[in-house]
Enzyme design. Structure first.
Site, mmCIF file in Angstrom:
data_model
loop_
_atom_site.group_PDB
_atom_site.id
_atom_site.type_symbol
_atom_site.label_atom_id
_atom_site.label_comp_id
_atom_site.label_asym_id
_atom_site.label_seq_id
_atom_site.Cartn_x
_atom_site.Cartn_y
_atom_site.Cartn_z
ATOM 1 N N ASN A 102 48.024 34.144 43.353
ATOM 2 C CA ASN A 102 49.356 34.620 42.934
ATOM 3 C C ASN A 102 49.310 35.074 41.483
ATOM 4 O O ASN A 102 48.443 34.651 40.722
ATOM 5 C CB ASN A 102 50.378 33.481 43.067
ATOM 6 C CG ASN A 102 51.786 33.902 42.677
ATOM 7 O OD1 ASN A 102 52.234 35.008 43.025
ATOM 8 N ND2 ASN A 102 52.504 33.055 41.956
ATOM 9 N N HIS A 104 51.866 35.213 38.091
ATOM 10 C CA HIS A 104 53.152 34.787 37.531
ATOM 11 C C HIS A 104 53.329 35.478 36.181
ATOM 12 O O HIS A 104 52.391 35.507 35.379
ATOM 13 C CB HIS A 104 53.181 33.264 37.372
ATOM 14 C CG HIS A 104 54.514 32.761 36.951
ATOM 15 N ND1 HIS A 104 55.576 32.658 37.830
ATOM 16 C CD2 HIS A 104 54.992 32.386 35.750
ATOM 17 C CE1 HIS A 104 56.640 32.225 37.175
ATOM 18 N NE2 HIS A 104 56.307 32.044 35.905
HETATM 19 C C1 GAR Z 1 55.798 40.766 38.768
HETATM 20 O O1 GAR Z 1 56.046 40.778 37.388
HETATM 21 C C2 GAR Z 1 55.228 39.422 39.192
HETATM 22 O O2 GAR Z 1 54.446 38.816 38.203
HETATM 23 C C3 GAR Z 1 56.487 38.627 39.409
HETATM 24 O O3 GAR Z 1 57.355 39.513 40.043
HETATM 25 C C4 GAR Z 1 57.117 40.823 39.541
HETATM 26 C C5 GAR Z 1 57.049 41.769 40.731
HETATM 27 O O4 GAR Z 1 57.005 43.111 40.296
HETATM 28 N N1 GAR Z 1 56.228 37.441 40.190
HETATM 29 C C6 GAR Z 1 56.898 36.310 40.019
HETATM 30 O O5 GAR Z 1 57.820 36.203 39.237
HETATM 31 C C7 GAR Z 1 56.427 35.150 40.881
HETATM 32 N N2 GAR Z 1 57.067 33.924 40.486
HETATM 33 P P1 GAR Z 1 56.605 44.251 41.304
HETATM 34 O O6 GAR Z 1 57.424 44.037 42.565
HETATM 35 O O7 GAR Z 1 56.960 45.525 40.632
HETATM 36 O O8 GAR Z 1 55.126 44.141 41.584
#
Ligand code: GAR
Length: 188
Positions: A102, A104
């Site tokens: 994953n 974060h």
């Molecule tokens: C990303 O910044 C990822 O790190 C985060 O969601 C965003 C998705 O962006 N993930 C989390 O917060 C997990 N807890 P995207 O849909 O444009 O790839």
């Protein structure tokens, strides 16, 4: 051959970046993209990228073998979460132990846990007055954001920073490092 399934709940820019990075890769393919959200823009991106998608409900995810059965039928070897909101249930964790990763958008263990997703994370970093943020790529286990850390990269939080400007910096770190770290993780 490493056959990846990606899981995403939202916009899907990381899915797109991952798909572009591995498009002509000799030993890694992206075979399926899963989403819990039928409205997610990631599904549009996948259409354009010619990536097959599967949408599932909460009921299917937590109370049936719909997802693990598809993973098995497609011979998926590894799972990459890219902006995915839900906890992974044990019927996926067990067969894929050590093979789920994953990203974060903060420096865990700070600003992680249930509900800490996307812009909420950046708001939390700014409200805490942190001088730096970054990305954490980690193994996935049964708790939110608690699996072993594989990689972190940092960026400064400057005065006048907003959640939006921080999100942009974090996304740049994600695009730069996530596919590369996945590639190294697969070949270890
Ligand atoms: C990303 O910044 C990822 O790190 C985060 O969601 C965003 C998705 O962006 N993930 C989390 O917060 C997990 N807890 P995207 O849909 O444009 O790839």
């Amino acid at each position: 051959m490493h056959r990846l399934a990606l899981f995403a709940s939202g916009n899907g820019t990381n899915v797109q970046r991952m798909a572009e990075y591995f498009e002509f890769h000799p030993s890694v393919s992206i075979d399926l993209v899963f989403s819990n959200n039928k409205e997610a823009y990631v599904l549009e991106r996948c259409k354009k990228l010619n990536l097959p998608t599967v949408v599932f409900s909460r009921e299917e995810f937590y109370h049936t073998n719909y997802v693990p059965d598809l993973l098995s039928i497609q011979n998926i070897t590894h799972i990459v979460l890219a902006g995915f909101l839900w906890l992974i249930p044990s019927n996926i964790l067990s067969p894929y132990q050590g093979r789920i990763i994953n990203i974060h958008p903060a420096l865990l263990p700070r600003h992680g846990g249930k509900g800490m997703y996307g812009m909420k994370v950046h708001r939390s970093v700014i409200e805490a007055g942190d001088q730096e943020s970054g990305i954490t790529i980690h193994h996935v286990n049964a708790a939110y954001d608690e699996g072993q850390v594989i990689f972190q990269a940092r960026c400064p939080v400057v005065s006048g920073e907003t959640p939006e400007t921080l999100a942009e910096k974090i996304h740049q770190l994600e695009y730069r490092y996530y596919p590369e770290v996945v590639e190294k993780w697969l070949s270890r």
